[in-house]
Design a protein around this motif. Structure first.
Motif: not given
Length: 116
Positions: A87-116
């Motif tokens: 919730w804190k990260r979502a508020r800092a990014m000004r996004i809705n955590p239910y509709l948009q990914p919260v951890f965009v830009g993090t190393k683990d998120y980018e690695e997971a998306m690269a495997r997709r």
């Protein structure tokens, strides 16, 4: 342990999907072979809980309700902390955590998306 092992070593970022798969396989197996889990040497219901009650005479330390309560409270606290981090990260990014990914830009998120 299977989803944790897979997520840690070769399939990072997909623990929940691995866990869902292992649970689905277990539930399908348990529905097809119900006696496998209820009796015999592979029974998943420990003797401690036979007849639906905890028997402290069998394993007095395993049947301590105080320890079970502590583990329950610890689990709830950990879940609240994780939710607060999301919730804190979502508020800092000004996004809705239910509709948009919260951890965009993090190393683990980018690695997971690269495997997709």
């Amino acid at each position: 342990m299977a989803p944790t092992f897979a997520a840690e070593f070769w399939n990072k970022g997909s623990w929940i999907q691995n866990r869902a798969n292992t649970l689905a396989i277990w539930y399908m197996f348990a529905q097809v072979f119900p006696l496998f889990q209820g009796s015999g040497k592979f029974a998943v219901l420990p003797i401690l809980y036979k007849d639906g009650v905890m028997n402290p005479a069998v394993h007095p330390t395993a049947a301590d309700p105080h320890v079970m309560g502590i583990i329950t409270i610890l689990s709830i606290v950990i879940n609240v902390v994780v939710f607060a981090i999301i919730w804190k990260r979502a508020r800092a990014m000004r996004i809705n955590p239910y509709l948009q990914p919260v951890f965009v830009g993090t190393k683990d998120y980018e690695e997971a998306m690269a495997r997709r």
